[in-house]
Design a protein around this motif. Sequence first.
Motif, PDB file in Angstrom:
ATOM      1  N   LEU A   1       0.842  -1.192   0.000  1.00 15.61           N
ATOM      2  CA  LEU A   1       0.000   0.000   0.000  1.00 15.61           C
ATOM      3  C   LEU A   1       0.878   1.243   0.000  1.00 15.61           C
ATOM      4  N   VAL A   2       0.599   2.148  -0.941  1.00 14.68           N
ATOM      5  CA  VAL A   2       1.358   3.394  -1.068  1.00 14.68           C
ATOM      6  C   VAL A   2       0.378   4.554  -1.016  1.00 14.68           C
ATOM      7  N   PRO A   3       0.846   5.773  -0.756  1.00 17.76           N
ATOM      8  CA  PRO A   3      -0.070   6.923  -0.766  1.00 17.76           C
ATOM      9  C   PRO A   3      -0.699   7.130  -2.142  1.00 17.76           C
ATOM     10  N   ALA A   4      -1.880   7.691  -2.163  1.00 18.35           N
ATOM     11  CA  ALA A   4      -2.549   7.998  -3.433  1.00 18.35           C
ATOM     12  C   ALA A   4      -1.849   9.156  -4.133  1.00 18.35           C
ATOM     13  N   ASN A   5      -1.925   9.168  -5.457  1.00 20.51           N
ATOM     14  CA  ASN A   5      -1.357  10.252  -6.275  1.00 20.51           C
ATOM     15  C   ASN A   5       0.130  10.457  -6.014  1.00 20.51           C
ATOM     16  N   ALA A   6       0.830   9.369  -5.736  1.00 16.88           N
ATOM     17  CA  ALA A   6       2.256   9.456  -5.389  1.00 16.88           C
ATOM     18  C   ALA A   6       3.044   8.534  -6.319  1.00 16.88           C
TER      19      ALA A   6
END
Length: 381
Positions: A323-328
Amino acid sequence: MRIGIVTGEYPPMEGGVGAYTRILAEELSRLGQKVLIFSCIKAQSVNPDIPVVHTVRTWNLGSLLAVREWTKTNEIDIVNIQFQTAAYGMSPWIHFLPHVLGVPVVTTFHDLRFPYLFPKAGLMRKWIVRHLAQASAGVIVTNHEDDKQLTGNLKKCLIPIGSNILRPLAPYYEAATWRKRAGAEDGDILIAYFGLINRSKGLDTLLESLGILCAQGVPARLVIIGGSAGNSDPTNIEYVNTLKERILQQKLDRVVHWTGYLHEEAEVAAYLTASDVVALPFNDGASFRRGSLMAAVQYGCAIVSTTPTVEIPEFIHGENMLLVPANASLELVDALHEIYDSDDLRQTLQRGATALAKHFDWKSIAEKTINFFDSVYRAKT
């Protein structure tokens, strides 16, 4: 129980709500329920045991009265509205269906998007969705985000969606064949994106990350599986065209394979399974509402998605997905690079996804739905 399902989408229309409704109806039928469908003119009957009325051209007052007549004629015990605003052409009329029927109504909320009413409608747009929830005898939410938002004196149950893609792989399946179709060679990392395309899905972020990976010398390929705009929201078509122009401008066309809409579920399953990683960088975070994510889970794929906006205990970073940050895009690059560098990590994520798939079994979903319908019906009769 005689169950009537009202839905703005139904096969052969493209869209997650229609696919969900078909599978749910078939599972309910297998469990001994009589199921009838009411939809629009683009819908067709796909199962002789589940009759479909498809007469609606526009969802308006006339369509509500038609549903009422259909309900009476077929002696339906309970009506289930499959609700997603776009599936009803952003019409407000569906929100008032519970008022014209003489039977209990259960509304399944696939999302809480508001319909277009008129300029500067403001708070009224939020009110009309909540009105539908309050007017329904029962409410099913499909994800944690909507469960948290829909508050008040509601008879409510959270029942997740399952994968719309269920076909098993062919016994003669060879991953190498499908990797070659996607343009991947030995040593390449094949990244898959799956699902209908709209601005919330984060495909623009994925394309940016792909460009960075290629610039770093990583032999990355992207297969966009399906990738059509769907039937419900015409604004998606413009967005798809924008993405295709961007692929050409950034000279990514040599590493992107766009399958177009696939009519055979087995082909979707084949591409998903052949890929090294499925990247689904949703702008609003990983969620139970995303059928494309459920499909990747169904086939035990290594998955990279985005951090949910609410706590979802079932999604465990490093165990069944990254899971990674959105829009990143840079963080997404790092996650994809991790999987490229580590076969052990990829296999861990695949095992985790396979275990997670048991949570979204369609028979269990149908049984929970019947139990909830039964409790609503008993409370109202």
